[in-house]
Design an enzyme around this catalytic site. Structure first.
Site, PDB file in Angstrom:
ATOM      1  N   GLU A   1       0.856  -1.181   0.000  1.00 44.60           N
ATOM      2  CA  GLU A   1       0.000   0.000   0.000  1.00 44.60           C
ATOM      3  C   GLU A   1       0.889   1.226   0.000  1.00 44.60           C
ATOM      4  O   GLU A   1       2.081   1.148   0.323  1.00 44.60           O
ATOM      5  CB  GLU A   1      -0.900   0.007   1.240  1.00 44.60           C
ATOM      6  CG  GLU A   1      -0.177   0.047   2.590  1.00 44.60           C
ATOM      7  CD  GLU A   1       0.060   1.447   3.130  1.00 44.60           C
ATOM      8  OE1 GLU A   1      -0.694   2.370   2.774  1.00 44.60           O
ATOM      9  OE2 GLU A   1       0.999   1.630   3.905  1.00 44.60           O
TER      10      GLU A   1
ATOM     11  N   ARG B   1      -5.412  -0.796   3.892  1.00 38.21           N
ATOM     12  CA  ARG B   1      -5.081  -0.361   2.527  1.00 38.21           C
ATOM     13  C   ARG B   1      -4.389  -1.460   1.722  1.00 38.21           C
ATOM     14  O   ARG B   1      -4.318  -1.381   0.503  1.00 38.21           O
ATOM     15  CB  ARG B   1      -4.182   0.888   2.570  1.00 38.21           C
ATOM     16  CG  ARG B   1      -4.911   2.155   2.983  1.00 38.21           C
ATOM     17  CD  ARG B   1      -4.043   3.397   2.820  1.00 38.21           C
ATOM     18  NE  ARG B   1      -2.865   3.400   3.647  1.00 38.21           N
ATOM     19  CZ  ARG B   1      -2.797   3.863   4.895  1.00 38.21           C
ATOM     20  NH1 ARG B   1      -3.871   4.364   5.484  1.00 38.21           N
ATOM     21  NH2 ARG B   1      -1.665   3.826   5.558  1.00 38.21           N
TER      22      ARG B   1
ATOM     23  N   PHE C   1       1.136  15.512  12.681  1.00 35.16           N
ATOM     24  CA  PHE C   1       0.675  15.353  11.304  1.00 35.16           C
ATOM     25  C   PHE C   1      -0.830  15.615  11.191  1.00 35.16           C
ATOM     26  O   PHE C   1      -1.295  16.314  10.283  1.00 35.16           O
ATOM     27  CB  PHE C   1       1.021  13.962  10.776  1.00 35.16           C
ATOM     28  CG  PHE C   1       0.555  13.752   9.370  1.00 35.16           C
ATOM     29  CD1 PHE C   1       1.179  14.419   8.323  1.00 35.16           C
ATOM     30  CD2 PHE C   1      -0.533  12.948   9.088  1.00 35.16           C
ATOM     31  CE1 PHE C   1       0.729  14.265   7.018  1.00 35.16           C
ATOM     32  CE2 PHE C   1      -0.984  12.786   7.793  1.00 35.16           C
ATOM     33  CZ  PHE C   1      -0.348  13.446   6.751  1.00 35.16           C
TER      34      PHE C   1
END
Lengths: 353, 353
Positions: free
Chosen positions: B143, B178, B306
């Protein structure tokens, strides 16, 4: 190592766990265990609100009156008392009662001394606010987690027994996985909070209708027996961050799916503070609670501190309990409370629905 | 909003997601998209190691030699160069090559200029160490995640296209979700690292056998185009915590399941530093990587930073790529490297198995 989900509550999964079968938690934790006869519990948060210090004696008398109604066969198995000041500078006294038998709770609720008192017009004219926030989760709808094994607080006192080391803790998602219903159900929220009687802005009597899968978390700290080091760990290291996080939820809950958040201090019947506290938070859904817990700096800081110290804790008692409940098993009733009390803040008037 | 798992890689799930269908991420992120013809990629980390500054010119020449072998039809679609100093005070130059066609990689590997050079006894007597750490994940085994949409680095450069906003990010467990294989497979580790040729302590040629589902994460930062504010955000706010976390993994990886961790700085062919860096970490398994990432204070601090800045990023480029691979699709080979290089530290000698 055992599962947090008790044997008789296991069922074939349609939803998988997040972690593999051979997951090993980083330190031991325990959960409450109940007799298989326990089907559903009632958690009734009963409050008295006052704006003015001068009303404290009346408010304490009202709290004592409520506690007095617990005497007799239909009272709760367990209760405790708290005080907190909310962000409208109102004082709130609460007693939470835990019943192991919803039928006994219903009989208590309908008894003259309870129903008559609550329904009386006298309640409207005492200069005090009152509220009842009650949820009744089935045993497959709640979980507990303790960093200790004796004298369980909250719903653990009703469950009565403690597990061995459990597997489902120490990773994000473990709270959900400790709730038996998570084996087969996403526990998604089933609607909105709606005002069904009265108008929060007008005061008086207001009833709010809840919805399926409101999540309720009680997250507690008890430093009564803690020595100097653990008092300092809690009061100097954990508490400031905890307060920052809980204040955030109290003041900004609407943005993150937290309907109500109260960081409360335990008290005795005379209102004297004890060295115990807990947070009581109502959330729109378990997943909103998960998202906040796993991403907010304050909670992550508490979490990493807990990870660091968990194994060495001696007398500092940290725990939580989390439930979801069906909308039909929820009651949110208010008398003369300010309009940001409990579910009132986020409940929509029927006309605006 | 689309799924991080590309349409042609979707399959009926036997393992459920962690979050409900109506999950909404808090900010947009994107993933690489490849043509449906892409089946498997090769990620070859090719290193040159030297202990003494005086060997730098020779090491750079060796690096340039390796890069020169990339010319021609069988070379990688994409490559980049890095330098780092490890915790044994050795310098390491690496070039990572990404192939979209494993057959081309095999032809490159078997070509005289590559095989002849690697196998030559000259490699044993140059005062340099060499290593090759190569994994070849299938498209359902990796991913990517980008906070930007253009000029994708790493494996994204081979994939060639970018998705729209994807759903699977912003919660712990989203990395796993993912990876297409997570729909049906736990990706559990399949064995241990074993020394199959040579002896790491003795130097010379050593070959380590990997095992199924070693996880490889490349997590990158690019501040080449960043303005003053974003340079400061990265260099002053993110980098110190990032270095603390990456140093922890480099020095204590054995305890948490991290076989090797290198925080590397991008360079040009002359060894000049560029304003790009990435971490390259090999893990015993995806779940060990998950446990560390979601519980270590340094990583949680990076994560919350983040979260706070993600939506406002302009020129600071942050991304990662994570793969697992089959043991048969892994190569770990070393020549005269110190015994804590790469997989050597944690690989067991056959006699001790």
């Amino acid at each position: 190592m055992e599962s947090a989900i008790d044997t008789h509550l296991k069922c074939p999964r349609t939803l998988s766990r997040r972690v593999p079968d051979d997951y090993q938690p980083p330190f031991p934790m325990w959960v409450g265990r109940a007799d298989t006869s326990l089907q559903q519990v009632v958690m009734a948060y009963l409050g008295v609100q006052y704006a003015d210090e001068a009303k404290r004696p009346d408010a304490l008398a009202a709290l004592r009156h409520i506690v007095a109604t617990f005497e007799g066969a239909d009272g709760p198995e367990h209760h405790d008392l708290t005080h907190h000041v909310d962000n409208q500078d109102h004082h709130n006294l609460m007693v939470v009662g835990y019943w192991a038998d919803p039928a006994a709770y219903c009989r208590w609720l309908r008894s003259d001394r309870v129903k008559g008192w609550w329904d009386s017009d006298d309640r409207l004219n005492e200069g005090l606010g009152y509220f009842r926030e009650v949820v009744a989760p089935r045993v497959d709808q709640f979980e507990t987690l303790y960093a200790f094994q004796e004298e369980l607080p909250g719903v653990g006192a009703v469950m009565g027994k403690i597990s061995g080391d459990v597997n489902e803790h120490g990773y994000w998602g473990s709270m959900r996985e400790r709730i038996p219903l998570s084996q087969t159900d996403w526990m998604k929220p089933g609607g909105e909070l709606i005002v069904v009687t009265g108008d929060p802005k007008a005061g008086g009597r207001v009833v709010v209708r809840g919805h399926d899968n409101i999540a309720l978390i009680r997250s507690g700290q008890d430093w009564i027996e803690a020595g100097d080091d653990e008092r300092s760990l809690y009061l100097d290291e954990i508490l400031p961050t905890l307060e920052a996080g809980m204040d955030f939820l109290r003041d900004n809950g609407e943005d993150v799916g937290c309907y109500s958040n109260r960081f409360v201090r335990s008290i005795d019947l005379d209102g004297n503070e004890l060295d115990e506290s807990y947070n009581i938070g109502h959330w729109r859904s378990l997943d909103r609670l998960e998202r906040w817990a796993e991403s907010h700096p304050t909670h992550l800081r508490i979490f990493t501190t807990f990870f660091r110290v968990a194994e060495g804790l001696e007398k500092l008692r940290l725990y939580h309990e989390v439930s979801v409940s069906d909308g039909k098993d929820q009651t949110f009733e208010y008398i003369n409370c300010h309009p940001r009390t409990g579910m009132l803040r986020d409940a929509r008037m029927p006309s605006s629905v």
